[in-house]
Design a protein around this motif. Structure first.
Motif, short mmCIF file in Angstrom:
data_model
loop_
_atom_site.label_atom_id
_atom_site.label_comp_id
_atom_site.label_asym_id
_atom_site.label_seq_id
_atom_site.Cartn_x
_atom_site.Cartn_y
_atom_site.Cartn_z
N GLY A 191 -26.78 -29.87 24.07
CA GLY A 191 -27.23 -31.25 23.52
C GLY A 191 -26.89 -31.41 22.02
N ALA A 192 -26.84 -30.18 21.28
CA ALA A 192 -26.48 -30.36 19.99
C ALA A 192 -24.84 -30.24 19.66
CB ALA A 192 -27.21 -29.16 19.37
N THR A 193 -24.26 -29.37 20.58
CA THR A 193 -22.96 -29.12 20.38
C THR A 193 -21.95 -29.57 21.43
OG1 THR A 193 -23.02 -27.02 21.61
CG2 THR A 193 -23.46 -26.79 19.25
N VAL A 194 -22.25 -29.96 22.53
CA VAL A 194 -21.28 -30.50 23.49
C VAL A 194 -21.64 -31.85 24.14
CG1 VAL A 194 -20.15 -29.94 25.59
CG2 VAL A 194 -20.69 -28.26 24.12
N CYS A 195 -22.90 -31.84 24.63
CA CYS A 195 -23.43 -33.08 25.30
C CYS A 195 -23.92 -33.97 24.24
CB CYS A 195 -24.28 -32.95 26.41
SG CYS A 195 -24.47 -34.42 27.27
N THR A 196 -23.22 -34.11 23.03
CA THR A 196 -23.53 -34.93 21.95
C THR A 196 -23.62 -36.37 22.06
OG1 THR A 196 -21.29 -34.81 21.13
CG2 THR A 196 -22.97 -33.32 20.16
N PRO A 197 -24.06 -37.37 21.43
CA PRO A 197 -23.79 -38.76 21.94
C PRO A 197 -22.44 -39.25 22.47
CG PRO A 197 -25.07 -38.41 19.71
CD PRO A 197 -24.82 -37.15 20.28
#
Ligand code: SF4
Length: 375
Positions: A191-197
Protein backbone atom coordinates in the motif's frame (compact mmCIF):
# COMPACT_ATOMS: atom_id res chain seq x y z
CA UNK A 1 -19.19 -11.69 0.19
CA UNK A 2 -17.80 -14.74 -1.57
CA UNK A 3 -14.14 -13.94 -2.17
CA UNK A 4 -11.49 -16.48 -3.16
CA UNK A 5 -9.48 -17.78 -0.17
CA UNK A 6 -7.11 -15.13 1.15
CA UNK A 7 -4.20 -17.54 1.59
CA UNK A 8 -4.33 -18.35 -2.14
CA UNK A 9 -5.00 -14.84 -3.38
CA UNK A 10 -2.30 -13.23 -1.24
CA UNK A 11 0.31 -15.99 -1.66
CA UNK A 12 2.49 -13.95 -4.10
CA UNK A 13 2.74 -11.17 -1.51
CA UNK A 14 5.01 -13.06 0.94
CA UNK A 15 7.94 -13.77 -1.43
CA UNK A 16 7.55 -10.31 -2.96
CA UNK A 17 7.95 -8.71 0.47
CA UNK A 18 10.94 -10.90 1.35
CA UNK A 19 12.60 -9.63 -1.84
CA UNK A 20 11.77 -5.90 -1.66
CA UNK A 21 11.39 -5.05 2.03
CA UNK A 22 12.93 -1.73 2.98
CA UNK A 23 15.21 -1.75 6.03
CA UNK A 24 13.56 0.01 8.95
CA UNK A 25 15.06 0.19 12.43
CA UNK A 26 12.03 -1.46 14.03
CA UNK A 27 11.78 -4.35 11.57
CA UNK A 28 12.93 -7.74 12.81
CA UNK A 29 15.35 -9.72 10.65
CA UNK A 30 13.55 -13.01 11.20
CA UNK A 31 9.89 -12.65 10.23
CA UNK A 32 9.05 -16.21 11.29
CA UNK A 33 9.70 -15.70 15.00
CA UNK A 34 8.25 -13.34 17.61
CA UNK A 35 9.96 -9.95 17.48
CA UNK A 36 12.99 -9.75 19.83
CA UNK A 37 11.85 -6.30 21.04
CA UNK A 38 8.04 -5.83 21.18
CA UNK A 39 8.60 -2.39 22.71
CA UNK A 40 10.32 -1.22 19.49
CA UNK A 41 7.26 -2.34 17.51
CA UNK A 42 4.95 -0.51 19.91
CA UNK A 43 6.97 2.73 19.74
CA UNK A 44 7.14 2.58 15.94
CA UNK A 45 3.44 1.89 15.51
CA UNK A 46 2.44 4.76 17.83
CA UNK A 47 4.85 7.15 16.09
CA UNK A 48 3.62 6.05 12.66
CA UNK A 49 0.05 7.00 13.53
CA UNK A 50 -0.44 10.19 11.46
CA UNK A 51 3.31 10.54 10.68
CA UNK A 52 5.35 9.46 7.63
CA UNK A 53 8.04 6.77 7.89
CA UNK A 54 10.87 9.12 6.85
CA UNK A 55 9.95 11.58 9.61
CA UNK A 56 9.56 8.85 12.21
CA UNK A 57 12.95 7.12 11.74
CA UNK A 58 15.21 9.74 13.46
CA UNK A 59 12.65 10.21 16.26
CA UNK A 60 12.44 6.46 16.74
CA UNK A 61 16.23 6.10 16.97
CA UNK A 62 16.56 8.96 19.50
CA UNK A 63 13.64 7.58 21.51
CA UNK A 64 15.06 4.06 21.74
CA UNK A 65 18.46 5.44 22.70
CA UNK A 66 17.01 7.51 25.54
CA UNK A 67 14.18 5.14 26.54
CA UNK A 68 15.44 1.68 25.56
CA UNK A 69 12.66 -0.26 27.31
CA UNK A 70 9.25 0.26 28.95
CA UNK A 71 10.85 0.69 32.40
CA UNK A 72 13.04 3.58 31.19
CA UNK A 73 10.07 5.31 29.58
CA UNK A 74 7.90 4.66 32.64
CA UNK A 75 10.44 6.44 34.85
CA UNK A 76 10.89 9.50 32.58
CA UNK A 77 9.53 12.93 33.47
CA UNK A 78 6.75 14.42 31.38
CA UNK A 79 9.12 17.17 30.18
CA UNK A 80 11.65 14.59 28.96
CA UNK A 81 8.95 12.68 27.10
CA UNK A 82 7.53 15.77 25.46
CA UNK A 83 10.98 17.15 24.73
CA UNK A 84 11.91 14.03 22.77
CA UNK A 85 8.56 13.95 20.99
CA UNK A 86 8.73 17.65 20.11
CA UNK A 87 8.08 18.16 16.40
CA UNK A 88 6.20 14.88 15.81
CA UNK A 89 2.87 16.48 16.68
CA UNK A 90 -0.20 14.86 18.22
CA UNK A 91 1.42 14.86 21.66
CA UNK A 92 -1.38 12.78 23.11
CA UNK A 93 0.45 9.84 21.52
CA UNK A 94 3.54 10.48 23.66
CA UNK A 95 1.50 10.59 26.84
CA UNK A 96 -0.38 7.41 25.89
CA UNK A 97 2.87 5.66 25.05
CA UNK A 98 4.28 6.50 28.45
CA UNK A 99 1.06 5.38 30.16
CA UNK A 100 1.20 2.10 28.20
CA UNK A 101 4.89 1.65 29.12
CA UNK A 102 4.04 2.10 32.81
CA UNK A 103 1.43 -0.66 32.62
CA UNK A 104 3.80 -2.95 30.73
CA UNK A 105 6.67 -2.27 33.17
CA UNK A 106 4.32 -3.12 36.03
CA UNK A 107 2.34 -6.05 34.64
CA UNK A 108 4.34 -7.39 31.68
CA UNK A 109 3.20 -7.55 28.05
CA UNK A 110 -0.40 -8.48 27.33
CA UNK A 111 -0.34 -11.45 24.94
CA UNK A 112 -3.85 -11.15 23.56
CA UNK A 113 -5.44 -8.64 21.22
CA UNK A 114 -7.91 -7.68 23.95
CA UNK A 115 -5.04 -7.07 26.38
CA UNK A 116 -3.21 -4.87 23.88
CA UNK A 117 -6.43 -3.00 23.11
CA UNK A 118 -6.72 -2.18 26.80
CA UNK A 119 -3.38 -0.29 26.71
CA UNK A 120 -3.66 3.50 26.40
CA UNK A 121 -3.31 4.81 22.84
CA UNK A 122 -3.87 1.49 21.04
CA UNK A 123 -6.92 1.34 18.78
CA UNK A 124 -7.96 -1.73 16.76
CA UNK A 125 -5.38 -1.13 14.02
CA UNK A 126 -2.38 -0.48 16.29
CA UNK A 127 -3.22 -3.32 18.68
CA UNK A 128 -3.55 -5.77 15.78
CA UNK A 129 -0.36 -4.50 14.10
CA UNK A 130 1.60 -4.92 17.35
CA UNK A 131 0.10 -8.37 18.00
CA UNK A 132 1.01 -9.56 14.51
CA UNK A 133 4.53 -8.09 14.31
CA UNK A 134 5.61 -8.50 17.92
CA UNK A 135 3.93 -11.78 18.83
CA UNK A 136 3.08 -13.47 15.50
CA UNK A 137 -0.61 -13.40 16.35
CA UNK A 138 -2.83 -13.78 13.22
CA UNK A 139 -4.76 -10.59 13.94
CA UNK A 140 -5.52 -8.56 10.79
CA UNK A 141 -4.42 -4.92 11.02
CA UNK A 142 -6.39 -2.70 8.68
CA UNK A 143 -5.22 0.86 8.16
CA UNK A 144 -5.80 3.16 5.19
CA UNK A 145 -3.16 1.39 3.06
CA UNK A 146 -4.55 -2.06 3.83
CA UNK A 147 -8.12 -1.00 3.09
CA UNK A 148 -7.03 0.43 -0.27
CA UNK A 149 -5.10 -2.73 -1.26
CA UNK A 150 -7.88 -5.11 -0.24
CA UNK A 151 -10.66 -3.00 -1.74
CA UNK A 152 -8.87 -3.00 -5.11
CA UNK A 153 -7.86 -6.63 -4.97
CA UNK A 154 -11.41 -7.72 -4.17
CA UNK A 155 -13.05 -4.98 -6.29
CA UNK A 156 -15.08 -3.64 -3.38
CA UNK A 157 -16.81 -0.61 -4.86
CA UNK A 158 -18.22 1.00 -1.73
CA UNK A 159 -16.29 2.33 1.28
CA UNK A 160 -14.20 -0.68 2.43
CA UNK A 161 -14.24 0.44 6.09
CA UNK A 162 -17.91 -0.53 6.16
CA UNK A 163 -16.78 -4.11 5.59
CA UNK A 164 -13.95 -4.01 8.13
CA UNK A 165 -15.13 -6.98 10.14
CA UNK A 166 -15.74 -9.17 7.07
CA UNK A 167 -12.30 -8.19 5.72
CA UNK A 168 -10.63 -9.13 9.01
CA UNK A 169 -12.29 -12.54 8.95
CA UNK A 170 -11.25 -12.98 5.31
CA UNK A 171 -7.63 -11.93 5.92
CA UNK A 172 -6.91 -14.00 9.06
CA UNK A 173 -6.23 -17.36 7.28
CA UNK A 174 -3.63 -15.69 5.02
CA UNK A 175 -1.82 -14.38 8.08
CA UNK A 176 -1.77 -17.85 9.58
CA UNK A 177 -0.53 -19.40 6.30
CA UNK A 178 2.17 -16.90 5.33
CA UNK A 179 3.25 -15.58 8.72
CA UNK A 180 1.39 -12.84 10.63
CA UNK A 181 4.32 -10.45 10.82
CA UNK A 182 5.44 -10.98 7.22
CA UNK A 183 1.99 -10.66 5.68
CA UNK A 184 0.94 -7.68 7.82
CA UNK A 185 4.07 -5.80 6.77
CA UNK A 186 3.72 -6.98 3.17
CA UNK A 187 0.22 -5.49 2.88
CA UNK A 188 1.45 -2.24 4.46
CA UNK A 189 4.47 -2.14 2.14
CA UNK A 190 2.40 -2.80 -0.96
CA UNK A 191 0.00 0.00 0.00
CA UNK A 192 2.88 2.38 0.73
CA UNK A 193 5.02 1.71 -2.34
CA UNK A 194 2.97 0.12 -5.16
CA UNK A 195 -0.78 0.16 -4.55
CA UNK A 196 -0.62 3.87 -3.76
CA UNK A 197 -3.51 6.22 -4.58
CA UNK A 198 -2.08 6.31 -8.15
CA UNK A 199 -1.10 2.61 -8.31
CA UNK A 200 1.85 1.14 -10.20
CA UNK A 201 0.11 -2.05 -11.25
CA UNK A 202 2.84 -3.41 -13.57
CA UNK A 203 5.07 -3.74 -10.47
CA UNK A 204 2.42 -5.43 -8.35
CA UNK A 205 2.72 -9.07 -7.27
CA UNK A 206 -1.08 -9.28 -7.10
CA UNK A 207 -1.80 -7.94 -10.60
CA UNK A 208 -3.05 -11.27 -11.98
CA UNK A 209 -5.64 -11.62 -9.24
CA UNK A 210 -6.62 -7.97 -8.85
CA UNK A 211 -10.32 -7.29 -9.47
CA UNK A 212 -9.94 -3.51 -9.81
CA UNK A 213 -7.17 -3.93 -12.39
CA UNK A 214 -9.27 -6.39 -14.41
CA UNK A 215 -12.10 -3.86 -14.49
CA UNK A 216 -9.85 -0.85 -14.98
CA UNK A 217 -11.41 0.50 -11.79
CA UNK A 218 -8.28 1.41 -9.80
CA UNK A 219 -9.08 5.13 -9.91
CA UNK A 220 -12.54 4.80 -8.39
CA UNK A 221 -11.68 2.10 -5.82
CA UNK A 222 -11.70 2.92 -3.01
CA UNK A 223 -14.12 5.87 -3.33
CA UNK A 224 -12.59 9.19 -2.25
CA UNK A 225 -13.17 10.10 1.37
CA UNK A 226 -15.25 13.15 2.24
CA UNK A 227 -12.79 15.98 2.78
CA UNK A 228 -12.27 17.20 6.30
CA UNK A 229 -13.58 20.72 6.81
CA UNK A 230 -10.65 22.98 7.59
CA UNK A 231 -11.30 26.20 9.48
CA UNK A 232 -9.15 29.29 9.02
CA UNK A 233 -7.88 31.38 11.88
CA UNK A 234 -5.54 34.29 12.25
CA UNK A 235 -3.58 35.13 15.37
CA UNK A 236 -0.69 36.99 16.90
CA UNK A 237 1.84 34.80 18.67
CA UNK A 238 3.51 36.85 21.38
CA UNK A 239 7.07 36.40 22.58
CA UNK A 240 7.13 38.88 25.44
CA UNK A 241 10.32 39.17 27.45
CA UNK A 242 11.36 41.07 30.51
CA UNK A 243 14.39 40.88 32.81
CA UNK A 244 12.63 37.89 34.41
CA UNK A 245 12.56 35.85 31.18
CA UNK A 246 9.98 34.94 28.53
CA UNK A 247 6.26 34.95 29.16
CA UNK A 248 4.76 31.52 28.56
CA UNK A 249 1.58 29.64 29.24
CA UNK A 250 2.44 26.57 31.34
CA UNK A 251 1.14 23.17 30.25
CA UNK A 252 -2.41 22.16 31.05
CA UNK A 253 -3.29 18.65 32.16
CA UNK A 254 -5.74 17.95 29.34
CA UNK A 255 -6.61 19.12 25.84
CA UNK A 256 -4.51 19.43 22.70
CA UNK A 257 -1.72 21.31 24.46
CA UNK A 258 -1.56 19.05 27.52
CA UNK A 259 2.06 18.73 28.65
CA UNK A 260 3.24 21.55 26.36
CA UNK A 261 4.29 25.12 27.00
CA UNK A 262 2.97 27.74 24.61
CA UNK A 263 3.30 31.38 23.77
CA UNK A 264 0.29 33.53 24.59
CA UNK A 265 -1.77 34.57 21.58
CA UNK A 266 -4.12 37.43 20.80
CA UNK A 267 -6.43 38.25 17.94
CA UNK A 268 -4.45 40.22 15.30
CA UNK A 269 -6.45 43.40 15.77
CA UNK A 270 -5.51 43.56 19.46
CA UNK A 271 -1.98 44.67 18.60
CA UNK A 272 -2.42 46.49 15.31
CA UNK A 273 -2.86 44.09 12.40
CA UNK A 274 -1.87 46.65 9.75
CA UNK A 275 1.72 46.75 10.85
CA UNK A 276 4.23 45.68 8.17
CA UNK A 277 6.55 42.75 8.66
CA UNK A 278 9.92 43.74 10.07
CA UNK A 279 8.64 47.12 11.25
CA UNK A 280 8.23 48.17 14.83
CA UNK A 281 4.67 47.50 15.91
CA UNK A 282 2.84 50.75 16.73
CA UNK A 283 1.92 50.92 20.40
CA UNK A 284 -1.61 49.79 21.09
CA UNK A 285 -4.00 51.38 23.56
CA UNK A 286 -2.43 49.01 26.07
CA UNK A 287 1.08 50.20 25.38
CA UNK A 288 2.51 46.92 24.10
CA UNK A 289 4.95 47.42 21.27
CA UNK A 290 7.48 45.19 19.62
CA UNK A 291 9.02 43.76 16.50
CA UNK A 292 6.95 41.89 13.95
CA UNK A 293 8.52 38.69 12.67
CA UNK A 294 7.95 36.98 9.34
CA UNK A 295 4.70 35.08 9.62
CA UNK A 296 3.68 31.69 8.30
CA UNK A 297 0.66 29.48 7.83
CA UNK A 298 0.51 26.63 10.32
CA UNK A 299 -1.53 23.73 8.97
CA UNK A 300 -3.21 21.21 11.25
CA UNK A 301 -5.61 18.46 10.20
CA UNK A 302 -8.71 20.59 10.90
CA UNK A 303 -7.33 24.10 11.16
CA UNK A 304 -5.16 26.48 9.16
CA UNK A 305 -3.66 29.30 11.22
CA UNK A 306 -2.14 32.43 9.76
CA UNK A 307 0.45 33.18 12.41
CA UNK A 308 1.91 36.66 12.83
CA UNK A 309 4.54 36.61 15.58
CA UNK A 310 5.47 39.64 17.61
CA UNK A 311 8.46 40.00 19.94
CA UNK A 312 8.10 42.61 22.64
CA UNK A 313 10.03 43.72 25.71
CA UNK A 314 8.38 44.86 28.90
CA UNK A 315 9.55 46.02 32.30
CA UNK A 316 10.01 43.57 35.18
CA UNK A 317 6.66 42.78 36.75
CA UNK A 318 4.55 39.89 38.02
CA UNK A 319 3.31 37.50 35.32
CA UNK A 320 -0.39 37.92 34.49
CA UNK A 321 -2.67 35.14 35.78
CA UNK A 322 -2.30 31.91 33.83
CA UNK A 323 1.20 32.79 32.56
CA UNK A 324 4.73 32.39 33.89
CA UNK A 325 8.10 34.02 33.32
CA UNK A 326 10.51 31.36 32.03
CA UNK A 327 14.20 32.15 32.39
CA UNK A 328 16.09 32.18 29.03
CA UNK A 329 18.34 29.33 30.19
CA UNK A 330 15.23 27.16 30.59
CA UNK A 331 13.43 28.26 27.44
CA UNK A 332 15.15 25.81 25.07
CA UNK A 333 14.33 22.85 27.28
CA UNK A 334 10.58 23.27 27.75
CA UNK A 335 8.41 21.02 25.55
CA UNK A 336 6.43 22.93 22.91
CA UNK A 337 4.19 22.13 19.96
CA UNK A 338 5.37 22.75 16.40
CA UNK A 339 3.92 26.26 16.09
CA UNK A 340 5.45 27.47 19.35
CA UNK A 341 8.78 25.81 18.65
CA UNK A 342 8.97 27.67 15.37
CA UNK A 343 8.75 31.01 17.13
CA UNK A 344 11.29 29.87 19.74
CA UNK A 345 13.72 28.99 16.93
CA UNK A 346 13.28 32.46 15.38
CA UNK A 347 13.99 34.27 18.62
CA UNK A 348 17.76 34.57 19.04
CA UNK A 349 18.17 37.35 16.44
CA UNK A 350 14.81 38.96 16.92
CA UNK A 351 14.94 39.10 20.69
CA UNK A 352 18.07 41.13 20.34
CA UNK A 353 16.40 43.44 17.83
CA UNK A 354 13.41 43.89 20.07
CA UNK A 355 15.64 44.51 23.03
CA UNK A 356 17.71 47.34 21.58
CA UNK A 357 17.01 50.77 20.15
CA UNK A 358 13.85 52.53 21.21
CA UNK A 359 12.72 51.03 24.46
CA UNK A 360 9.58 49.01 23.87
CA UNK A 361 8.65 48.77 27.47
CA UNK A 362 5.25 48.63 28.99
CA UNK A 363 4.88 49.14 32.71
CA UNK A 364 1.94 46.98 33.33
CA UNK A 365 0.73 43.94 31.42
CA UNK A 366 -2.42 43.63 33.44
CA UNK A 367 -4.76 45.48 31.05
CA UNK A 368 -3.28 43.78 28.01
CA UNK A 369 -3.48 40.38 29.68
CA UNK A 370 -7.25 40.61 29.50
CA UNK A 371 -6.97 40.11 25.74
CA UNK A 372 -4.66 37.13 25.84
CA UNK A 373 -5.92 33.70 24.90
CA UNK A 374 -4.49 31.79 27.80
CA UNK A 375 -7.18 29.15 28.29
FE1 SF4 B 1 -3.23 -2.25 -6.45
FE2 SF4 B 1 -2.79 -2.39 -9.08
FE3 SF4 B 1 -1.85 -4.26 -7.43
FE4 SF4 B 1 -4.43 -4.09 -7.93
S1 SF4 B 1 -2.82 -4.58 -9.40
S2 SF4 B 1 -3.50 -4.42 -5.94
S3 SF4 B 1 -4.71 -1.88 -8.07
S4 SF4 B 1 -1.24 -2.10 -7.49
Amino acid sequence: MAFPASSTLLAPLAPWFDAVRRPMPWRAENLDAPHPDPYAVLVAEIMLQQTQVATVIPYFLRWLERFPDPAALAAATEDEVHGLWAGLGYYRRARSLQAAARLIALQGWPRTLEGLLALPGLGPYTAAAVAAQAFQSPTPALDGNAFRVLARLLAIEDEPRRQAEALRVWLAPALASHGPSRLTQAVMELGATVCTPAPRCPLCPLQEACGARRQGAQARIPPPKARTKVTDASLRLLAIHSPQGWLLRPPGATGLLAGLWSWPTVAPEAVGAACAEGAAEPPTPFGLAGQVLKGWVQVYSHRRETVRPLVARVAAQPAPPGLEWVHPTRLQGVPMGRRDQRLREALPGMAQAAGTGTPLAVEDLAAFAGLLNIE
